[in-house]
Design an enzyme around this catalytic site. Structure first.
Site, PDB file in Angstrom:
ATOM      1  N   LYS A  84       2.293   4.108   0.941  1.00  0.00           N
ATOM      2  CA  LYS A  84       3.126   3.778  -0.222  1.00  0.00           C
ATOM      3  C   LYS A  84       2.655   4.518  -1.473  1.00  0.00           C
ATOM      4  CE  LYS A  84       4.313  -0.441  -1.929  1.00  0.00           C
ATOM      5  NZ  LYS A  84       4.386  -1.904  -2.000  1.00  0.00           N
TER       6      LYS A  84
ATOM      7  N   LYS B  17      -0.013   2.871  -7.632  1.00  0.00           N
ATOM      8  CA  LYS B  17      -0.281   2.944  -9.068  1.00  0.00           C
ATOM      9  C   LYS B  17      -1.686   3.469  -9.338  1.00  0.00           C
ATOM     10  CE  LYS B  17       1.767  -0.846 -11.723  1.00  0.00           C
ATOM     11  NZ  LYS B  17       1.375  -2.247 -11.986  1.00  0.00           N
TER      12      LYS B  17
ATOM     13  N   LYS C 165      -9.935  -6.508  -1.660  1.00  0.00           N
ATOM     14  CA  LYS C 165     -10.440  -6.146  -2.993  1.00  0.00           C
ATOM     15  C   LYS C 165     -11.909  -6.511  -3.134  1.00  0.00           C
ATOM     16  CE  LYS C 165      -6.232  -6.376  -5.797  1.00  0.00           C
ATOM     17  NZ  LYS C 165      -5.645  -6.974  -7.018  1.00  0.00           N
TER      18      LYS C 165
END
Ligand code: TRP
Length: 345
Positions: free
Chosen positions: A199, A202, A117
């Protein structure tokens, strides 16, 4: 002595950011719903974690309400689960500070999620680095035994264990319960419809065709599933061949939604004429499963007073557990704890 009748405590957190999707529901939320009653569950909407990356204030408030409404609509039952918003319980911020003071910086610099991140940020906020310490506080303040998480969070739970052990070494052996990560099995991993090797995410879920969004209308759900990436063959079988990742994902969705066995799932497609039939059948079961959730969600979003009431109930109960724990930690660390804040006081 621990009470042998006491249920095991389970703590989990979910961020109020991005678009909640079918993968979140099947992989995490529905497991929490299924596990209610058997264990003592705490589910926390982690808004303090969300702001480790800048959030638009109105958006954050809106997303927090939406996530609360979705969790309730999905079947999280406030009588059996303590469902609350992290920032409503001040003990989280206070506990995180105390734990910051037993956590070496080197432990945080090693976190894979921090490295990933922070590489995307021009300026890295201190909160992003201490994010896992706040997460450790979440878990440790409730003396949780188990933390159900995906593989990506395993390192954070291991860090929470290290922090608990370090605190106990310094300040008293049985202060903090050392939690166990409960990693969801494969099969519960729902992959992206537009790229079945990654995956469902979101943050990518606003891209049309990537995911089935929990608030999507029926025709949008059907659109996304009909467009799902498959292969040029026609065999409808579970397979770990990367070529067949798309078909495998569709079968997995079907199996998990219907709660069938893999054998029953494959048998349901014995007469299918091709992937079109598979996609339509998956769309049917997904639409049927999500429609009642979406209806309850919309009801709750239309009744802000009811949502406020339920948030208050969760926060009250969470405080009654977390506040005495922080007081106990402070006492052990040598703070003067005023009588009204003392554990049991
Ligand atoms: N970091 C977790 C995630 O991004 C969310 C989280 C915060 C959490 N606090 C937690 C998960 C405590 C489990 C326990 O998914």
């Amino acid at each position: 002595m621990p009470d042998p009748q006491a249920k095991r405590r389970v703590f989990s957190g979910i961020q109020p950011t991005g678009n909640l999707h079918l993968g979140n529901y099947l992989g995490a939320i529905r497991r929490w719903v299924d596990g209610q009653g058997e264990k003592e569950n705490f589910i926390c909407v982690v808004d303090l974690h969300a702001v480790t990356i800048y959030q638009d204030p109105d958006d954050l408030r809106d997303q927090t309400r939406r996530l609360m409404a979705f969790l309730l609509a999905s079947g999280i039952d406030p009588d059996r689960t303590t469902l609350f918003v992290q920032s409503h319980v001040r003990a989280h911020a206070e506990g995180a500070w105390l734990l910051n003071c037993v956590t070496p910086v080197g432990w945080l610099e090693r976190m894979v999620q921090y490295k990933m991140k922070s590489a995307l940020q021009e300026s890295v906020l201190t909160g992003l680095m201490t994010y896992p310490v706040l997460q450790a506080a979440d878990i440790l303040l409730y003396s949780a035994h188990e933390v159900p998480v995906g593989e990506d969070q395993k390192q954070h739970i291991e860090l929470a264990r290290d922090i608990a052990q370090r605190f106990n070494q310094h300040y008293g052996d049985d202060t903090l319960v050392v939690p166990e990560p409960m990693i969801a099995k494969a099969g519960a991993r729902i992959m992206a419809l537009d790229d079945p090797t990654a995956k469902m995410s979101k943050s990518a879920a606003s891209k049309r065709g990537h995911a089935v969004g929990m608030a999507d209308p029926d025709d949008e759900i059907r659109y996304a599933l009909r467009r799902a990436v498959t292969d040029s063959g026609r065999d409808i079988v579970f397979s770990d061949d990367p070529e067949k990742a798309g078909v495998n994902n569709l079968l997995t969705i079907y199996q998990v939604v219907t709660r069938k066995t893999p054998e029953e799932t494959v048998a349901d497609f014995a007469d299918a004429r091709g992937y079109g039939d598979l996609k339509n059948a998956v769309a049917d079961v997904v639409v049927e499963a999500l429609a009642p959730i979406r209806e309850r969600y919309e009801q709750l979003m239309g009744d802000p007073a009811e949502l406020d009431r339920l948030m208050a109930i969760g926060a009250d109960h969470a405080r009654s557990v977390a506040e005495p724990k922080v007081a106990e930690m402070k006492e052990k660390m040598g703070f003067i704890v005023p009588a009204d804040l003392r554990p049991g006081g």
